[in-house]
Design an enzyme around this catalytic site. Structure first.
Site, PDB file in Angstrom:
ATOM      1  N   ASP A  24     -54.312  -1.667  36.734  1.00  0.00           N
ATOM      2  CA  ASP A  24     -53.240  -2.600  36.650  1.00  0.00           C
ATOM      3  C   ASP A  24     -52.642  -1.854  35.281  1.00  0.00           C
ATOM      4  OD1 ASP A  24     -51.348  -4.229  39.099  1.00  0.00           O
ATOM      5  OD2 ASP A  24     -50.677  -3.769  37.287  1.00  0.00           O
ATOM      6  N   THR A  28     -44.081   1.525  46.673  1.00  0.00           N
ATOM      7  CA  THR A  28     -43.948   2.542  46.898  1.00  0.00           C
ATOM      8  C   THR A  28     -42.083   1.925  47.117  1.00  0.00           C
ATOM      9  OG1 THR A  28     -44.809   2.092  49.265  1.00  0.00           O
ATOM     10  CG2 THR A  28     -45.879   4.359  47.114  1.00  0.00           C
ATOM     11  N   THR A  60     -47.545   2.332  51.588  1.00  0.00           N
ATOM     12  CA  THR A  60     -46.889   2.897  52.419  1.00  0.00           C
ATOM     13  C   THR A  60     -46.337   3.590  51.671  1.00  0.00           C
ATOM     14  OG1 THR A  60     -46.550   1.174  53.313  1.00  0.00           O
ATOM     15  CG2 THR A  60     -44.805   2.469  54.250  1.00  0.00           C
ATOM     16  N   CYS A  87     -41.705  -4.493  52.342  1.00  0.00           N
ATOM     17  CA  CYS A  87     -41.562  -3.682  53.295  1.00  0.00           C
ATOM     18  C   CYS A  87     -41.438  -3.035  54.590  1.00  0.00           C
ATOM     19  CB  CYS A  87     -42.842  -4.168  54.315  1.00  0.00           C
ATOM     20  SG  CYS A  87     -44.510  -4.411  53.466  1.00  0.00           S
ATOM     21  N   ARG A 144     -39.130 -10.253  46.101  1.00  0.00           N
ATOM     22  CA  ARG A 144     -38.700  -9.337  46.736  1.00  0.00           C
ATOM     23  C   ARG A 144     -37.702  -8.912  47.535  1.00  0.00           C
ATOM     24  NH1 ARG A 144     -43.817  -5.756  46.088  1.00  0.00           N
ATOM     25  NH2 ARG A 144     -44.841  -7.443  47.179  1.00  0.00           N
TER      26      ARG A 144
HETATM   27  N1  LIG Z   1     -47.139  -6.691  50.561  1.00  0.00           N
HETATM   28  C1  LIG Z   1     -47.696  -6.143  52.196  1.00  0.00           C
HETATM   29  O1  LIG Z   1     -47.597  -7.275  52.043  1.00  0.00           O
HETATM   30  C2  LIG Z   1     -48.022  -5.014  52.308  1.00  0.00           C
HETATM   31  C3  LIG Z   1     -48.448  -4.771  53.455  1.00  0.00           C
HETATM   32  C4  LIG Z   1     -48.249  -3.587  53.906  1.00  0.00           C
HETATM   33  C5  LIG Z   1     -48.860  -2.668  53.133  1.00  0.00           C
HETATM   34  N2  LIG Z   1     -48.146  -2.826  51.716  1.00  0.00           N
HETATM   35  C6  LIG Z   1     -47.557  -1.617  50.914  1.00  0.00           C
HETATM   36  O2  LIG Z   1     -49.397  -2.027  50.097  1.00  0.00           O
HETATM   37  C7  LIG Z   1     -48.230  -1.258  48.736  1.00  0.00           C
HETATM   38  C8  LIG Z   1     -48.572  -1.811  47.518  1.00  0.00           C
HETATM   39  O3  LIG Z   1     -47.794  -2.846  48.235  1.00  0.00           O
HETATM   40  P1  LIG Z   1     -48.399  -4.398  47.541  1.00  0.00           P
HETATM   41  O4  LIG Z   1     -47.159  -5.376  48.020  1.00  0.00           O
HETATM   42  O5  LIG Z   1     -49.338  -5.134  47.018  1.00  0.00           O
HETATM   43  O6  LIG Z   1     -47.263  -4.220  45.577  1.00  0.00           O
HETATM   44  P2  LIG Z   1     -47.439  -5.347  44.544  1.00  0.00           P
HETATM   45  O7  LIG Z   1     -45.866  -5.053  44.132  1.00  0.00           O
HETATM   46  O8  LIG Z   1     -48.134  -6.503  44.955  1.00  0.00           O
HETATM   47  O9  LIG Z   1     -48.538  -5.137  44.012  1.00  0.00           O
HETATM   48  C9  LIG Z   1     -48.907  -3.591  42.800  1.00  0.00           C
HETATM   49  C10 LIG Z   1     -49.317  -3.514  41.124  1.00  0.00           C
HETATM   50  O10 LIG Z   1     -49.180  -1.634  41.283  1.00  0.00           O
HETATM   51  C11 LIG Z   1     -49.314  -2.021  39.520  1.00  0.00           C
HETATM   52  N3  LIG Z   1     -49.024  -1.048  39.279  1.00  0.00           N
HETATM   53  C12 LIG Z   1     -47.406  -0.230  39.605  1.00  0.00           C
HETATM   54  N4  LIG Z   1     -47.285   0.726  39.245  1.00  0.00           N
HETATM   55  C13 LIG Z   1     -48.811   0.951  38.271  1.00  0.00           C
HETATM   56  C14 LIG Z   1     -49.535   2.027  38.558  1.00  0.00           C
HETATM   57  N5  LIG Z   1     -49.011   3.476  38.101  1.00  0.00           N
HETATM   58  N6  LIG Z   1     -51.137   2.481  37.859  1.00  0.00           N
HETATM   59  C15 LIG Z   1     -51.163   1.405  38.302  1.00  0.00           C
HETATM   60  N7  LIG Z   1     -50.938  -0.085  38.597  1.00  0.00           N
HETATM   61  C16 LIG Z   1     -50.320   0.362  38.632  1.00  0.00           C
HETATM   62  C17 LIG Z   1     -47.868  -3.230  39.815  1.00  0.00           C
HETATM   63  O11 LIG Z   1     -48.285  -3.700  38.389  1.00  0.00           O
HETATM   64  C18 LIG Z   1     -49.008  -4.055  40.859  1.00  0.00           C
HETATM   65  O12 LIG Z   1     -49.227  -4.965  39.943  1.00  0.00           O
HETATM   66  C19 LIG Z   1     -47.077   0.059  49.093  1.00  0.00           C
HETATM   67  O13 LIG Z   1     -46.585   0.698  49.270  1.00  0.00           O
HETATM   68  C20 LIG Z   1     -46.438  -1.315  50.187  1.00  0.00           C
HETATM   69  O14 LIG Z   1     -45.386  -0.976  50.884  1.00  0.00           O
HETATM   70  C21 LIG Z   1     -47.908  -4.131  51.200  1.00  0.00           C
END
Ligand SMILES: NC(=O)c1ccc[n+]([C@@H]2O[C@H](COP(=O)([O-])OP(=O)(O)OC[C@H]3O[C@@H](n4cnc5c(N)ncnc54)[C@H](O)[C@@H]3O)[C@@H](O)[C@H]2O)c1
Length: 428
Positions: A38, A88, A123, A263, A334
């Site tokens: 990360d 995203t 996503t 989301c 968020r």
């Molecule tokens: N949270 C959910 O419930 C959920 C469910 C389904 C899908 N998603 C999708 O999954 C994806 C991730 O969501 P999330 O909720 O886990 O996000 P998040 O914000 O919790 O975590 C993402 C992590 O990625 C890190 N990051 C950002 N840019 C980076 C890079 N260039 N290199 C390495 N690390 C980097 C951030 O520091 C953060 O810790 C999104 O596309 C989201 O839409 C999320």
């Protein structure tokens, strides 16, 4: 791929240790060497100490795992498989913000070897993996897609705060750029997902499937929100209508509510963006988005109308807000729509006290300059019950009444409480 990971000859790297990446990394690292990468130093520091700062994963899930947490891309060597789980989000103009995804693709491209497989979980709109990510991987690595490396897409379906539908017991969609890579990616996920996998026919199909899961939910809630506005004019309780209509076998029970989070309120814009790029302006999806985005104004108007009716100056009013997170029993704020309600009421000089036992207080302060109270006060002119946290379900009507002034209003957004004698009751 799975065999060499299980043999310990190769490692699996997961890029992005957030809500999606961390549980995935911890699950795989039960018997596979995992690198959890990360860009956030403070996050990695916390994870190294065996704690999830978001409070979603218990400390016990960090025990006996073959995992390192790192911000150092030198740790991304000798990796055969990369999984990308970075955010995203959307920009202020509501178009896709692909910077994290591009950043993750660059770091992988710089460090991957020939023979690697990269699976995206974030996503995105249909076409993003192939049109936006693969060219970056090729450019940064100097390798050729399909000749030197393979790519897949497997959307995440995790539902924060939900202890019933989990990563391992929810069927996972998998896709690949060849039938061999699909087999390998399917086997990788079958190793941890006991519910099994669904093999999508292409990467684009898998991307589209994920985006419509959330678009469908967004639109269903938008319909209920519009109905709730209509029924408000008719003095009919929407929840009672839904209960009655729900007695028919083919009526789907969705409920009105503030659609926030990262989301549901965001993903539809990825689809509409791509559609518009291709020359078709979506109608219903954007109409639904507009209704959901404007619902906080509807709630604010209801509060202000109440004060007007009772000849109370908004600037003399004090409101208790129960819950500020985007959904129940999580710490995540968020895109929380209740924050918009609070900010709008504050602009009318209404005094606001926020009580939320789950919220990440530091983030609330850093991002929105809002504080929470430790103990619920008294003499409120209104209560907005915004989030159905488990603690709030236990609150007794008598208690809520006792902390309010005469002629106070209870805005019960999630219909947790029924009418309370002596309070003006309103729900969506
Ligand atoms: N949270 C959910 O419930 C959920 C469910 C389904 C899908 N998603 C999708 O999954 C994806 C991730 O969501 P999330 O909720 O886990 O996000 P998040 O914000 O919790 O975590 C993402 C992590 O990625 C890190 N990051 C950002 N840019 C980076 C890079 N260039 N290199 C390495 N690390 C980097 C951030 O520091 C953060 O810790 C999104 O596309 C989201 O839409 C999320």
């Amino acid at each position: 791929m799975l065999k060499e990971l299980l043999d310990g000859n190769k490692k699996l790297a997961i890029i992005g240790m957030g809500y999606v990446g961390l549980p995935l990394a911890l699950e795989f690292s039960k018997d596979i060497e995992v690198v959890g990468f990360d860009i956030s130093e403070p996050l990695i520091k916390k994870l190294r100490s065996g704690t999830d700062p978001k409070g979603e994963t218990p400390d016990s899930d960090f025990e006996n795992r073959k995992i390192i947490f790192t911000t150092d891309e030198n740790d991304l060597k000798n990796i055969s498989t990369f999984i990308v789980a970075v955010p995203t989000p959307i920009t202020k103009l509501k178009s896709p913000d692909l910077r994290p995804l591009r950043g993750a693709s660059e770091v992988i491209g710089r460090n991957m070897d020939a023979g690697s497989t990269i699976v995206y979980e974030s996503t995105v709109y249909p076409g993003c993996t192939e049109e936006d990510c693969i060219p970056i991987l090729e450019r940064e690595s100097g390798l050729k897609h399909l000749k030197d490396f393979n790519v897949g897409y497997s959307p995440e379906r995790i539902n924060p705060g939900d202890k019933v539908h989990t990563l391992t017991n929810t069927i996972k969609i998998v896709s690949g750029d060849t039938s061999q890579s699909l087999d390998q990616i399917a086997a990788l996920y079958e190793h941890i997902v006991t519910a099994g996998v669904h093999r999508a026919t292409s990467i684009k199909v898998a991307e589209a499937a994920k985006i419509i899961e959330n678009t469908q939910r967004d639109l269903n809630i938008a319909l209920m929100n519009e109905l709730s506005i209509i029924f408000d004019h008719m003095n009919i309780n929407t929840h009672e209508v839904i209960e009655a209509a729900g007695s028919k076998w083919n009526f789907l029970k969705f409920y009105p509510g503030l659609v926030g989070g990262h989301c549901i309120g965001v993903d539809s814009y990825y689809l509409t963006y791509k559609s518009e790029q291709l020359g078709y302006k979506p109608e219903i999806i954007l109409a639904g988005r507009k209704i959901n985005d404007n619902l906080s104004k509807h709630v604010v108007n209801r509060v202000l109308d109440h004060f007007k009716l009772k000849n109370k100056k908004a600037s003399n009013a004090k409101i208790l807000v129960l819950g500020v997170t985007f959904k129940e029993n999580v710490s995540d704020i968020r895109n929380s729509k209740i924050i918009e309600v609070i900010q709008e009421l504050k602009s009318h000089n209404v005094k606001i006290e926020i009580y939320d036992p789950h919220v990440n207080r530091k983030k609330l302060k850093d991002d929105y300059k809002l504080d929470t109270i430790d103990k619920i006060g008294k003499e409120y002119d209104g209560i907005i019950a915004a989030v159905k946290h488990k603690e709030f379900i236990e609150f007794q009507p008598k208690m809520l009444k006792s902390i309010c002034e005469a002629q106070a209003i209870l805005i019960d957004i999630k219909s947790i409480y029924k009418e309370i004698d002596g309070l003006t009751y309103w729900s969506l």
